[in-house]
Design a protein around this motif. Structure first.
Motif, mmCIF file in Angstrom:
data_model
loop_
_atom_site.group_PDB
_atom_site.id
_atom_site.type_symbol
_atom_site.label_atom_id
_atom_site.label_comp_id
_atom_site.label_asym_id
_atom_site.label_seq_id
_atom_site.Cartn_x
_atom_site.Cartn_y
_atom_site.Cartn_z
ATOM 1 N N SER A 26 0.820 -1.210 0.000
ATOM 2 C CA SER A 26 0.000 0.000 0.000
ATOM 3 C C SER A 26 0.855 1.261 0.000
ATOM 4 C CB SER A 26 -0.934 -0.011 1.212
ATOM 5 O OG SER A 26 -0.200 -0.150 2.422
ATOM 6 N N LEU A 30 0.615 4.055 -2.900
ATOM 7 C CA LEU A 30 0.293 5.450 -2.593
ATOM 8 C C LEU A 30 1.278 6.389 -3.275
ATOM 9 C CD1 LEU A 30 -1.432 7.488 -1.052
ATOM 10 C CD2 LEU A 30 0.024 7.126 0.950
ATOM 11 N N VAL A 42 -5.807 3.763 1.574
ATOM 12 C CA VAL A 42 -5.313 2.886 0.501
ATOM 13 C C VAL A 42 -5.510 1.426 0.894
ATOM 14 C CG1 VAL A 42 -3.275 2.175 -0.818
ATOM 15 C CG2 VAL A 42 -3.648 4.590 -0.327
#
Length: 339
Positions: A26, A30, A42
């Protein structure tokens, strides 16, 4: 339907995974997506995508990878293919596909697909029974022995000897060839057979036997070669980290290559469709591997679909690059065969 934020994150994840083959976390997602979100947001979107079946989490990593469904959504909805890259590719390939020999052209096409993608290139050659006749000639070789020369619409040439019931003169053979070329050039043998019985009545009766024999032998000559699969670059798949590391998987795939029946069935589906077809993982129900994809397209002779070509590789392939290669190659092959 996914909302725009989920679409962007899925697109970013698929593109990143295709690029380096590593599960995407994640934090990385991002950074790459450029979205102004918190890491928690996220992770929430990632959890939703996983619940919907678009991504999965390998046991060895906290990151995610695309599933077959995720690749499918990416290819159908999120991927962008540059028309400019297709034009550059067309210019590169146009000089390499020469219609000097249909068989050589098929081999060259298969090799080009393999070289350009670094995967396996495949071409299904035209079914000879669908070919039409471009030109017919008779040559007297000896009494009661005539050489039949057939030039098909794909440029292939077949020579067959005919044993005749009498000795035909060169003038008679020329007359017979002229009649057939005038009335049947561009026709398949199916059409010729339907019309020949009536039209032969216009000729001298002693020419009927020669033409009937030529029709039977010619049809057999063009139909005797079964549909063929020309395959190049299978060895490229051994160096693929997604496929080559699993010996059992590769053994099953190479069995498909050796038998070719499954490939013919799969590519026959593509031949009945319009444009580029993409089979991801086990979607086709024919390939035995979930980690394998096929990108295929039909090609034509004078506007009629006669065969299929494509690329076989891992599901983790750069589809936006492979699709134009297959599409442009199919169009160029069609032009070369129709010219």
């Amino acid at each position: 339907m996914l909302n725009p934020r989920a679409q962007l994150l899925l697109k970013t994840l698929v593109e990143r995974y295709i690029a380096d083959g590593q599960p995407v976390g994640s934090r990385t997602l991002l950074q790459l997506s450029g979205l102004d979100l918190s890491p928690a947001s996220v992770r929430n979107v990632m959890a939703q995508l996983e619940e919907l079946g678009f991504i999965a989490s390998p046991h060895t990593s906290a990151g995610r990878i695309p599933t077959t469904l995720g690749y499918r959504y990416f290819v159908d909805t999120l991927m962008t293919v540059s028309s400019e890259s297709g034009e550059v590719l067309r210019q590169q390939l146009a000089s390499q596909l020469h219609p000097d020999s249909p068989q050589r052209l098929m081999n060259t096409t298969s090799q080009l697909l393999s070289e350009l993608t670094r995967f396996a290139g495949v071409v299904v050659t035209p079914k000879r029974k669908n070919l039409a006749i471009r030109h017919i000639e008779f040559l007297r070789m000896s009494p009661q022995r005539v050489l039949l020369i057939l030039v098909a619409t794909d440029g292939s040439v077949q020579n067959r000897f005919l044993q005749t019931d009498r000795d035909y003169s060169a003038a008679e053979l020329t007359e017979a060839a002229n009649f057939l070329n005038q009335h049947y050039a561009g026709c398949t043998f199916l059409v010729m057979r339907a019309r020949l019985q009536q039209e032969l009545q216009q000729l001298q009766s002693d020419m009927t036997a020669l033409m009937s024999t030529a029709l039977a032998v010619g049809e057999a000559a063009l139909a005797e070669e079964e549909e063929e699969v020309v395959l190049s670059g299978e060895g490229n798949l051994l160096s693929s980290s997604d496929l080559g590391g699993n010996l059992e998987q590769m053994r099953r795939l190479f069995q498909v290559f050796e038998q070719k029946t499954v490939l013919l069935q799969l590519l026959d589906v593509s031949q009945r469709a319009q444009g580029v077809q993409i089979f991801i993982g086990g979607e086709s129900g024919l390939l035995p591997l979930d980690d394998c994809s096929v990108v295929a397209s039909p090609y034509e002779i004078d506007g009629e679909v006669v065969g299929t070509l494509g690329v076989i590789g891992p599901t983790r392939m750069a589809y936006e690059r492979v699709i134009p290669i297959v599409d442009v190659t199919a169009k160029l092959l069609s032009n070369a065969l129709s010219g």
